[in-house]
Design a protein around this motif. Structure first.
Motif, PDB file in Angstrom:
ATOM      1  N   SER A  52       0.335  -0.878   0.230  1.00 50.87           N
ATOM      2  CA  SER A  52      -0.193  -0.280   0.055  1.00 50.87           C
ATOM      3  C   SER A  52       0.894   0.878   0.371  1.00 50.87           C
ATOM      4  CB  SER A  52      -1.000  -0.043   1.051  1.00 50.87           C
ATOM      5  OG  SER A  52       0.060  -0.144   2.233  1.00 50.87           O
ATOM      6  N   ASP A  53       1.678   0.929   0.412  1.00 52.36           N
ATOM      7  CA  ASP A  53       3.064   1.835   0.147  1.00 52.36           C
ATOM      8  C   ASP A  53       3.376   2.929  -0.472  1.00 52.36           C
ATOM      9  OD1 ASP A  53       3.004   3.083   3.382  1.00 52.36           O
ATOM     10  OD2 ASP A  53       4.782   1.421   3.728  1.00 52.36           O
ATOM     11  N   ILE A  54       3.601   1.239  -1.808  1.00 48.47           N
ATOM     12  CA  ILE A  54       4.256   1.795  -3.325  1.00 48.47           C
ATOM     13  C   ILE A  54       2.952   1.995  -3.401  1.00 48.47           C
ATOM     14  CG2 ILE A  54       5.106   0.122  -5.378  1.00 48.47           C
ATOM     15  CD1 ILE A  54       7.253   1.326  -2.752  1.00 48.47           C
ATOM     16  N   GLY A  55       1.616   1.437  -3.844  1.00 43.34           N
ATOM     17  CA  GLY A  55       0.494   2.109  -4.537  1.00 43.34           C
ATOM     18  C   GLY A  55       0.163   3.157  -4.424  1.00 43.34           C
ATOM     19  N   GLY A  56       0.422   3.832  -3.331  1.00 42.07           N
ATOM     20  CA  GLY A  56      -0.202   5.157  -2.582  1.00 42.07           C
ATOM     21  C   GLY A  56      -0.947   5.115  -2.172  1.00 42.07           C
ATOM     22  N   ARG A  57      -1.855   3.942  -1.755  1.00 38.68           N
ATOM     23  CA  ARG A  57      -3.592   4.230  -1.851  1.00 38.68           C
ATOM     24  C   ARG A  57      -3.415   3.384  -1.150  1.00 38.68           C
ATOM     25  NH1 ARG A  57      -7.828   4.326  -4.810  1.00 38.68           N
ATOM     26  NH2 ARG A  57      -8.923   6.072  -3.848  1.00 38.68           N
ATOM     27  N   ARG A  58      -4.625   3.474   0.411  1.00 41.01           N
ATOM     28  CA  ARG A  58      -5.043   1.864   1.091  1.00 41.01           C
ATOM     29  C   ARG A  58      -6.245   1.311   0.842  1.00 41.01           C
ATOM     30  NH1 ARG A  58       0.367   2.424   3.092  1.00 41.01           N
ATOM     31  NH2 ARG A  58       0.524   4.988   3.521  1.00 41.01           N
ATOM     32  N   THR A  59      -6.839   2.297   0.467  1.00 39.03           N
ATOM     33  CA  THR A  59      -8.756   1.487  -0.291  1.00 39.03           C
ATOM     34  C   THR A  59      -8.330   0.471  -0.964  1.00 39.03           C
ATOM     35  OG1 THR A  59      -9.883   3.758  -0.590  1.00 39.03           O
ATOM     36  CG2 THR A  59     -10.559   2.409  -1.561  1.00 39.03           C
ATOM     37  N   ILE A  83      -5.286 -13.131   5.333  1.00 41.36           N
ATOM     38  CA  ILE A  83      -5.107 -12.790   4.601  1.00 41.36           C
ATOM     39  C   ILE A  83      -6.072 -11.784   4.936  1.00 41.36           C
ATOM     40  CG2 ILE A  83      -4.873 -12.125   2.183  1.00 41.36           C
ATOM     41  CD1 ILE A  83      -3.646 -15.400   1.912  1.00 41.36           C
ATOM     42  N   GLY A  84      -7.032 -11.629   4.985  1.00 46.72           N
ATOM     43  CA  GLY A  84      -8.283 -11.123   4.824  1.00 46.72           C
ATOM     44  C   GLY A  84      -8.131  -9.802   5.920  1.00 46.72           C
ATOM     45  N   VAL A  85      -7.627 -10.562   7.225  1.00 45.64           N
ATOM     46  CA  VAL A  85      -7.837  -9.978   8.454  1.00 45.64           C
ATOM     47  C   VAL A  85      -6.026  -8.729   8.141  1.00 45.64           C
ATOM     48  CG1 VAL A  85      -7.324 -10.130  11.104  1.00 45.64           C
ATOM     49  CG2 VAL A  85      -9.139 -11.261   9.660  1.00 45.64           C
ATOM     50  N   GLY A  86      -5.292  -9.147   8.187  1.00 47.49           N
ATOM     51  CA  GLY A  86      -4.141  -8.489   7.870  1.00 47.49           C
ATOM     52  C   GLY A  86      -3.980  -7.350   7.285  1.00 47.49           C
ATOM     53  N   ALA A  87      -4.813  -7.736   5.357  1.00 49.56           N
ATOM     54  CA  ALA A  87      -4.116  -6.897   4.072  1.00 49.56           C
ATOM     55  C   ALA A  87      -5.397  -5.049   5.216  1.00 49.56           C
ATOM     56  CB  ALA A  87      -4.582  -6.964   3.059  1.00 49.56           C
ATOM     57  N   ALA A  88      -6.690  -6.000   4.761  1.00 41.96           N
ATOM     58  CA  ALA A  88      -7.541  -4.656   5.748  1.00 41.96           C
ATOM     59  C   ALA A  88      -7.734  -3.797   6.911  1.00 41.96           C
ATOM     60  CB  ALA A  88      -9.721  -5.330   5.459  1.00 41.96           C
ATOM     61  N   GLY A  89      -7.042  -4.720   7.844  1.00 43.19           N
ATOM     62  CA  GLY A  89      -6.946  -4.196   9.105  1.00 43.19           C
ATOM     63  C   GLY A  89      -5.617  -2.833   8.840  1.00 43.19           C
ATOM     64  N   THR A  90      -4.760  -3.325   8.368  1.00 40.49           N
ATOM     65  CA  THR A  90      -3.220  -2.618   8.370  1.00 40.49           C
ATOM     66  C   THR A  90      -3.645  -1.574   7.698  1.00 40.49           C
ATOM     67  OG1 THR A  90      -1.918  -4.857   8.413  1.00 40.49           O
ATOM     68  CG2 THR A  90      -0.770  -3.210   8.266  1.00 40.49           C
ATOM     69  N   SER A  91      -4.101  -1.773   6.165  1.00 36.02           N
ATOM     70  CA  SER A  91      -4.876  -0.801   5.814  1.00 36.02           C
ATOM     71  C   SER A  91      -5.192   0.638   6.050  1.00 36.02           C
ATOM     72  CB  SER A  91      -4.623  -0.625   4.251  1.00 36.02           C
ATOM     73  OG  SER A  91      -3.089  -1.391   3.686  1.00 36.02           O
ATOM     74  N   LEU A  92      -6.589   0.035   7.115  1.00 36.78           N
ATOM     75  CA  LEU A  92      -7.276   1.104   7.583  1.00 36.78           C
ATOM     76  C   LEU A  92      -6.714   1.614   8.752  1.00 36.78           C
ATOM     77  CD1 LEU A  92     -10.832   1.621   8.280  1.00 36.78           C
ATOM     78  CD2 LEU A  92     -10.061   0.230   9.624  1.00 36.78           C
ATOM     79  N   LEU A  93      -5.780   0.920   9.258  1.00 40.00           N
ATOM     80  CA  LEU A  93      -5.350   1.605  10.086  1.00 40.00           C
ATOM     81  C   LEU A  93      -4.035   3.178  10.305  1.00 40.00           C
ATOM     82  CD1 LEU A  93      -4.385  -1.045  13.526  1.00 40.00           C
ATOM     83  CD2 LEU A  93      -5.540   0.555  13.605  1.00 40.00           C
ATOM     84  N   VAL A  94      -3.916   2.219   8.887  1.00 43.48           N
ATOM     85  CA  VAL A  94      -2.541   3.134   7.575  1.00 43.48           C
ATOM     86  C   VAL A  94      -3.806   4.674   7.402  1.00 43.48           C
ATOM     87  CG1 VAL A  94      -1.166   3.420   6.259  1.00 43.48           C
ATOM     88  CG2 VAL A  94      -0.846   1.402   7.646  1.00 43.48           C
ATOM     89  N   LEU A  95      -4.706   4.842   6.903  1.00 46.19           N
ATOM     90  CA  LEU A  95      -5.651   5.207   6.443  1.00 46.19           C
ATOM     91  C   LEU A  95      -6.181   6.680   7.576  1.00 46.19           C
ATOM     92  CD1 LEU A  95      -7.389   6.730   3.697  1.00 46.19           C
ATOM     93  CD2 LEU A  95      -8.876   4.921   4.462  1.00 46.19           C
ATOM     94  N   LEU A  96      -6.562   5.790   8.884  1.00 46.61           N
ATOM     95  CA  LEU A  96      -6.725   6.320  10.375  1.00 46.61           C
ATOM     96  C   LEU A  96      -5.578   7.355  10.342  1.00 46.61           C
ATOM     97  CD1 LEU A  96      -9.173   3.705  11.623  1.00 46.61           C
ATOM     98  CD2 LEU A  96      -9.838   6.225  11.115  1.00 46.61           C
ATOM     99  N   SER A  97      -4.510   6.429  10.668  1.00 45.95           N
ATOM    100  CA  SER A  97      -3.001   7.217  10.934  1.00 45.95           C
ATOM    101  C   SER A  97      -2.849   8.410  10.561  1.00 45.95           C
ATOM    102  CB  SER A  97      -1.968   6.096  10.830  1.00 45.95           C
ATOM    103  OG  SER A  97      -1.133   6.382   9.984  1.00 45.95           O
TER     104      SER A  97
END
Length: 451
Positions: free
Chosen positions: A69-76, A120-134
């Motif tokens: 998600s860092d490389i892609g530039g978006r978390r959604t 995989i789903g929990v990790g991918a969604a949960g990580t990027s959600l917290l980054v988006l909030l941060s």
């Protein structure tokens, strides 16, 4: 990468719906499917236990998903993709459970695959959600935001479990698949609606592929940051202590205080009520009294760890004190301080994700959050098992119940004390840099010092 504008309360609650959707699917897997495997299929409890542990183990890959998600530039896209994987995994787990009775080999193979996909789903969604909030939540709102998303995840548990149970009766494998498909499909749609349009589509174009640092290079850089490394160890130790008492507190109350199953369930409810109260307390104080003192998430994290250690030490002493021991008050206190620790640690995680104690921290949000998420997932996976195994080992060595439980509760208290010491040092490099640059933190946000 363009950071989103500061989120209002409505947007924070909206993003919390992702956690509600996530919790709705996870509770079917860890509660309903677990029960069906043990009761209806008469499988050893270790079978669903191993599958749940597998879903935690695969989350070691969280740093890689965060890097993506860092490389892609978006978390959604990562949140939506993670929710899609989670929904498919939840449905696959139900189908596997229905198949196991008639075709064990195929059923277990599908179950392993399904739980891997769930992880995989929990990790991918949960990580990027917290980054988006941060990146989108104002510093003084991080404690409240962490409380909101955590409570909304619990709401997913609370709402889904009884509703699913109602529609599962009378039980049949076909009903299990139908209920799981409905819950998984609705949860995916809720998650999709929650993030749709929140993150700006336009942003800085990612660097050309040949200019991008490799995942291994980025992970090495993140681990080399003293603040990130300390926070990773802190998360692991604290979450290990936090989860280790989950499977032993009720048996302790039943064996030592002769409490009935109903009474120990009520005791667990008292603890969970304390957790919620602690979370709300941190959210209210950090929002209404922002600043370097009451608004400091580091202060609340340390307080939560120390209070949890004190409560666990008291619970360990209860076995020696006997029937007159204040067990209920101590369990409520443990819940309160667990809640304070958990929500302030998540808030601190959001605050630290963009810096890591180094000026080069920008652009490493996802990788850093992934490292901490992996430490949290592994600690949760190990905690319950190690707590229960340690009690069994201590009972075998001592031949007595009370000393065995007291030893394990005391060990958990020591883990919380170690975590508190690490929490005090988490932002030490940043504070030293502040003295040189004239930049000072306000509730983990930054402002220029003014005369």
């Amino acid at each position: 990468m363009t950071a989103p504008a500061a989120f209002g309360w409505g947007t924070i609650v909206r993003l919390g719906l992702v956690q509600t959707a996530l919790g709705a699917i996870v509770v079917l897997i860890t509660s309903t499917i677990n029960r069906v495997m043990v009761v209806e299929l008469a499988l050893p409890a270790a079978v669903p236990g191993a599958l749940v542990a597998l879903h935690y183990a695969v989350q070691l890959a969280r740093p890689r998903w965060g890097y993506g998600s860092d490389i892609g530039g978006r978390r959604t896209p990562w949140i939506v993709g993670g929710m899609a994987a989670l929904a498919l995994g939840g449905l696959g787990a139900a189908i596997a459970t229905a198949v196991i009775g008639a075709h064990p080999v195929a059923g277990f193979a599908l179950a392993i695959l399904a739980f891997l996909v769930v992880g995989i789903g929990v990790g991918a969604a949960g990580t990027s959600l917290l980054v988006l909030l941060s990146t989108g939540v104002a510093p003084q709102r991080r404690g409240a935001a962490a409380t909101i998303v955590w409570v909304m995840m619990i709401a997913g548990f609370v709402v889904t479990a009884p509703l699913a149970g109602r529609f599962l009766d009378p039980f049949s494998p076909a009903r299990l698949i139908a209920v799981s498909a409905t819950v998984s499909g609705l949860a995916f749609l809720v998650g999709l609606a929650a993030v749709w349009g929140v993150e700006p589509r336009a942003g800085t174009r990612p660097a050309r592929a040949e200019a991008r640092p490799s995942f291994g290079q980025v992970l090495t850089e993140v681990w080399a940051e003293p603040a990130s490394r300390r926070f990773t160890v802190f998360v692991f130790l604290a979450m290990l202590a936090y989860s280790a008492q989950e499977l032993i507190l009720e048996p302790f109350a039943g064996l030592v205080f002769a409490m009935s199953p109903g009474a120990t369930t009520a005791l667990a409810g008292l603890q969970n009520g304390g957790v919620l109260a602690g979370m709300v307390l941190v959210a209210l104080v950090t929002s209404l009294a922002p600043g370097p003192r009451l608004g400091s998430l580091r202060l609340w994290t340390v307080l939560g760890c120390l209070g949890s250690a004190l409560a666990l030490a008291g619970i360990a002493a209860c076995g020696v004190m006997g029937p007159g021991a204040p067990l209920r008050a101590l369990v409520a206190g443990l819940g309160l301080f667990n809640g304070i620790f958990a929500v302030s640690a998540i808030g601190s995680m959001m605050a630290l994700a963009g810096s890591g104690g180094t000026p080069e921290g920008e652009g490493r949000h996802g990788t850093r959050m992934g490292v901490w998420g992996a430490a949290q997932g592994v600690a949760f996976g190990l905690g319950g098992f190690l707590g229960a195994a340690a009690v069994d080992l201590a009972r075998a060595l001592t031949g007595a119940v009370v000393p065995a439980y007291a030893a394990v509760f005391t060990a958990e208290a020591l883990l919380f004390l170690l975590a508190a010491g690490l929490a005090l040092r988490i932002d030490a490099p940043a504070r030293r840099r502040e003295a040189r640059t004239g930049i000072f933190p306000v509730s983990h946000g930054w402002r220029e010092a003014r005369p």
